[in-house]
Enzyme design. Structure first.
Site, short mmCIF file in Angstrom:
data_model
loop_
_atom_site.label_atom_id
_atom_site.label_comp_id
_atom_site.label_asym_id
_atom_site.label_seq_id
_atom_site.Cartn_x
_atom_site.Cartn_y
_atom_site.Cartn_z
N ASN A 11 18.53 -28.59 -13.20
CA ASN A 11 18.22 -27.40 -13.06
C ASN A 11 17.10 -27.42 -11.62
OD1 ASN A 11 17.19 -24.83 -12.55
ND2 ASN A 11 16.08 -24.96 -14.52
N LYS A 13 15.59 -25.22 -10.41
CA LYS A 13 14.63 -24.02 -10.34
C LYS A 13 14.37 -23.51 -9.18
CE LYS A 13 12.62 -26.36 -14.42
NZ LYS A 13 11.50 -26.42 -15.36
N HIS A 99 17.35 -19.45 -20.04
CA HIS A 99 16.36 -20.64 -20.03
C HIS A 99 14.93 -20.20 -19.94
CE1 HIS A 99 13.46 -23.42 -17.59
NE2 HIS A 99 14.46 -24.25 -17.70
N GLU A 101 12.07 -20.18 -18.88
CA GLU A 101 11.37 -19.67 -17.87
C GLU A 101 12.02 -17.96 -17.83
OE1 GLU A 101 11.87 -22.46 -14.84
OE2 GLU A 101 10.73 -23.74 -16.30
N GLU A 171 15.74 -26.98 -25.39
CA GLU A 171 14.37 -27.33 -24.32
C GLU A 171 13.41 -26.69 -25.11
OE1 GLU A 171 15.83 -28.18 -20.03
OE2 GLU A 171 16.00 -25.80 -20.29
N GLY A 177 8.35 -28.85 -18.13
CA GLY A 177 7.48 -28.77 -16.79
C GLY A 177 6.15 -29.58 -16.81
N SER A 217 10.90 -32.38 -19.78
CA SER A 217 10.27 -33.60 -19.42
C SER A 217 10.94 -35.09 -19.63
CB SER A 217 8.85 -33.73 -20.07
OG SER A 217 7.96 -32.56 -19.65
P1 13P Z 1 11.42 -30.73 -16.63
O1 13P Z 1 12.40 -31.67 -16.92
O2 13P Z 1 10.84 -30.65 -15.31
O3 13P Z 1 10.61 -30.55 -17.75
O4 13P Z 1 12.47 -29.06 -16.73
C1 13P Z 1 13.53 -29.21 -17.59
C2 13P Z 1 14.14 -27.74 -17.58
O5 13P Z 1 13.47 -26.58 -17.38
C3 13P Z 1 15.53 -27.92 -17.49
O6 13P Z 1 16.24 -26.75 -17.28
#
Ligand code: 13P
Length: 275
Positions: A11, A13, A99, A101, A171, A177, A217
């Site tokens: 993703n 983002k 997601h 976020e 997740e 993040g 991560s």
């Molecule tokens: P990170 O791997 O940067 O932590 O992000 C994971 C994520 O949100 C995938 O949707």
């Protein structure tokens, strides 16, 4: 588990312009073209404005493209939202729903995710439902309850024949993040198995076939150990996958370890037959 299909995706983002995404997608297709796709699926979920051109630039046999969100309605007075018809028009294969976020910055609820999953499936997309507990929920020992609620509500309208177009990503909010905390393999393993159990409670044996991914991560140090969890079918990656060369290296690292596991398992069963 090792013989089952394996998935890896990213993703991107709110990063990467149209030009960046075009380059990323075409480099990724070129770099991974030699990897057979029968047992491996690669996907990228970039921002909306990049989908049209990225869709034309990618080889659809090598790479699936997804949207980061979608409104449950086809049209209407929903300023700032994107419709399933619009995503279908640009050749999107899948839609990510819920997601962390979206849930925690934009306050989406489980009921909204349910409506989106239903609409995504009705419009022919694969629905990638993201679930995960916050740090506070984890500390309060509420993780299992949260995962169950997110799955039971989010997937409430899903019919068994549609299940082959449902993917689930675990997740944990606290692991995602730049400020994410490291996850232990044992914890990920336990939660992924709990998710498998909940899916089987909801859908019976069909729950066994729903691909479950881990995200949060993922990096070159933890990707292989995570890929060995009992109930994992793929890795869903953010930052560590946004450079095509690095993502390609990560993919190969994991696939090689899985091939090694397969051949060890074959060797063991051969030895057992001889005994
Ligand atoms: P990170 O791997 O940067 O932590 O992000 C994971 C994520 O949100 C995938 O949707």
């Amino acid at each position: 588990m090792a013989c089952r299909k394996w998935y890896m995706g990213t993703n991107t983002k709110m990063y990467k312009t149209i030009a960046d995404t075009n380059r990323f997608v075409s480099d990724l297709c070129t770099l991974t073209a030699d990897i057979p796709r029968e047992k491996f699926e690669l996907f990228v979920i970039p921002s909306y404005t990049t989908l049209d051109q990225a869709g034309r630039n990618r080889d659809s046999r090598l790479l699936k493209l997804g949207a980061q969100n979608m409104c449950w309605e086809e049209q209407g007075q929903f300023t700032g939202e994107i419709s399933p018809l619009m995503l279908r028009e640009v050749g999107c294969d899948l839609v990510m729903i819920g997601h962390s976020e979206r849930r925690h910055i934009f306050m989406e609820t489980d009921e909204m995710e349910r409506a989106k999953v239903r609409s995504a499936l009705e419009h022919g997309f694969t629905a990638l439902l993201c679930i995960g507990e916050t740090e506070e929920e984890k500390a309060a020992g509420r993780t299992a309850e949260v995962l169950r609620r997110q799955l039971e509500t989010g997937l409430r309208d899903v019919e068994i024949p549609q299940l082959n177009r449902v993917w689930v990503a675990y997740e944990p909010v606290w692991a995602i993040g730049v400020n994410g905390k490291p996850i232990t393999i044992a914890y990920a393993d336990e939660m992924l198995s709990a998710i498998r159990e909940i899916l089987c409670d909801i859908f019976g044996v069909s729950g066994e076939d729903v691909p479950i991914f881990y995200g949060g991560s993922v990096n070159p140090e933890n990707a292989v150990p995570l890929s060995r969890c009992r109930d994992i079918n793929g890795l869903f990656i953010g930052r560590s996958a946004w450079d095509a060369e690095k993502f390609n290296r990560l993919i190969r690292q994991v696939l090689e370890s899985r091939m090694q596991e397969d051949s060890d398992a074959c060797g063991r069963s051969h030895e057992q037959r001889k005994e």
